[in-house]
Design a protein around this motif. Structure first.
Motif, PDB file in Angstrom:
ATOM      1  N   UNK A   4      60.574  -7.719  29.608  1.00 56.29           N
ATOM      2  CA  UNK A   4      59.700  -8.847  29.168  1.00 56.29           C
ATOM      3  C   UNK A   4      61.291  -9.436  28.012  1.00 56.29           C
ATOM      4  N   UNK A   5      61.712  -8.740  28.318  1.00 57.72           N
ATOM      5  CA  UNK A   5      63.265  -9.132  27.796  1.00 57.72           C
ATOM      6  C   UNK A   5      64.765 -10.014  28.671  1.00 57.72           C
ATOM      7  N   UNK A   6      63.987 -10.218  29.815  1.00 53.42           N
ATOM      8  CA  UNK A   6      64.364 -10.890  30.712  1.00 53.42           C
ATOM      9  C   UNK A   6      65.690 -10.524  31.454  1.00 53.42           C
ATOM     10  N   UNK A   7      65.350  -8.980  31.189  1.00 53.20           N
ATOM     11  CA  UNK A   7      66.712  -8.852  31.916  1.00 53.20           C
ATOM     12  C   UNK A   7      66.218  -7.867  32.675  1.00 53.20           C
ATOM     13  N   UNK A   8      67.098  -6.591  33.565  1.00 54.45           N
ATOM     14  CA  UNK A   8      66.929  -5.981  34.775  1.00 54.45           C
ATOM     15  C   UNK A   8      67.525  -4.627  34.998  1.00 54.45           C
ATOM     16  N   UNK A  60      61.556  -6.492  22.111  1.00 54.55           N
ATOM     17  CA  UNK A  60      61.931  -7.680  23.756  1.00 54.55           C
ATOM     18  C   UNK A  60      62.630  -9.066  22.862  1.00 54.55           C
ATOM     19  N   UNK A  61      61.812  -9.045  21.382  1.00 52.06           N
ATOM     20  CA  UNK A  61      62.674  -9.957  21.081  1.00 52.06           C
ATOM     21  C   UNK A  61      63.982 -10.406  20.945  1.00 52.06           C
ATOM     22  N   UNK A  79      54.692 -12.489  19.502  1.00 51.83           N
ATOM     23  CA  UNK A  79      55.693 -12.748  19.675  1.00 51.83           C
ATOM     24  C   UNK A  79      56.071 -12.269  20.770  1.00 51.83           C
ATOM     25  N   UNK A  80      55.695 -11.278  22.219  1.00 52.39           N
ATOM     26  CA  UNK A  80      56.197 -11.233  23.394  1.00 52.39           C
ATOM     27  C   UNK A  80      56.016 -12.697  23.924  1.00 52.39           C
TER      28      UNK A  80
END
Length: 354
Positions: free
Chosen positions: A248-252, A338-339, A202-203
């Motif tokens: 991991x989710x592409x955020x900060x 995360x997804x 998934x990740x």
């Protein structure tokens, strides 16, 4: 639900749950809660947050889970038939369908933290400890009392030891290590590897989808722990599992510079960091309707509170509704979180949040 760690946890009501969508991929989805342990795999040695070691010469037969997250791990590992009790039981309808029936049969020893006397008198030979020596978690047994009762402990270190972590958490490696460790202790190592493989699938898909993402396209993200109270916000720091989930989710994480698991901050600090997205940190209330109402209440507060109503996230309606437990506590479904976050903040890149 941590030393303040866990501020809002103390005000939650029996609701440290782990999840949203059920595990849908891979062999780890087995509905069979029984699994035979391999005697050849023992002895197994595990450590607590201080590095003190505990040796298991055989798989425990009477297990108590500290919360719904550790209970779900045990059920999905195939050790459910050996679980004799839990604290912070899962809310109604929160466990995946394939383990819900087995989970409902586990006796509840405490609506929140299991009372000391009840835990020591449970007859357990293993206590799966998600919290460790966290402040605000009630009166817990001493090491001597655990030994006298014949109870050994296995810690979910990525959560229980977060306050003393040595560096920022940027992935789910610690959570996966917890799953593997608990698999070894319970003699279900093969099932543990299947669970970890499912998480990595998934990740990994999210990582691939975001592979070309430039640093300046990572939106600022604030985890608003609504259940910790609104007078003074509680920020998630870089030692917390949630920091790995957000990364991991592409955020900060806008408080990724905080070298702690949690830290009380001021609303002025939140305003100064002006997040692009805000996760409404709500713990499961026991029913879908009550949980939905809590999300609505959290969003209403942010839209009406003078200090937050002009934040970019609030003006744009950029709210993420994913349970606190799935984000801040080590669990088999952190990868699902995360997804979901990635699909919310990068809908052009991550299409499937299931």
């Amino acid at each position: 639900m941590r030393p303040r760690p866990l501020f809002g946890l103390a005000v939650a009501t029996a609701l440290l749950v782990t999840g949203c969508s059920g595990g849908a991929d891979g062999a780890a989805k087995s509905t069979d809660t029984k699994a035979s342990s391999d005697p050849a795999a023992f002895p197994v040695t595990v450590a607590d947050c201080a590095g003190r070691e505990t040796v298991f010469d055989a798989a425990p037969q009477r297990i108590v889970a500290s919360n719904a997250s550790s209970l779900e791990m045990l059920l999905r590992l195939g050790a459910g038939d050996r679980v004799i009790g839990t604290g912070f039981p899962p809310g109604k309808g929160t466990l995946p369908p394939e383990i819900a029936e087995a989970g409902a049969k586990v006796p509840v020893l405490g609506a929140m933290v299991i009372p000391k006397e009840k835990l020591l008198g449970s007859g357990a030979d293993l206590y799966v400890d998600t919290f460790g020596e966290m402040g605000g978690m009630g009166v817990t047994p001493s090491d001597q009392e655990y030994r006298a009762a014949g109870i050994k402990r296995a810690f979910l270190r990525s959560t229980a030891c977060a306050a003393t972590a040595t560096g920022p958490v940027q992935d789910l490696v610690g959570v996966q290590s917890d799953i593997r460790s608990l698999g070894r202790v319970t003699g279900t190592a093969a099932r543990a590897e299947a669970l970890v493989a499912e998480m990595e699938q998934k990740t990994g898909a999210v990582r691939t989808a975001l592979s070309g993402l430039a640093a300046d396209r990572r939106p600022g993200y604030f985890f608003f722990d609504f259940d910790a109270g609104t007078k003074q916000p509680m920020a998630v720091g870089n030692r917390q599992v949630a920091n790995g989930v957000i990364t991991l989710a592409g955020a900060r994480n806008v408080f990724a510079d905080v070298d702690a698991d949690f830290r009380p901050v001021s609303w002025e600090e939140v305003v100064a960091r002006d997040p692009d997205w805000i996760q409404l940190g709500v713990r499961n209330r026991g029913s879908e309707a009550e949980t939905r109402a809590a999300y609505e209440e959290a969003e209403k507060f942010l839209r009406e509170f003078p200090a937050t109503r002009d934040l970019k996230a609030v003006r744009g309606g950029h709210f993420v509704r994913v349970g606190s437990e799935l984000t801040t506590i080590a669990g088999t479904r952190n990868a699902d979180t995360v997804r979901q976050i990635a699909a919310a903040v990068h809908p052009d890149l991550v299409k499937d949040a299931r």
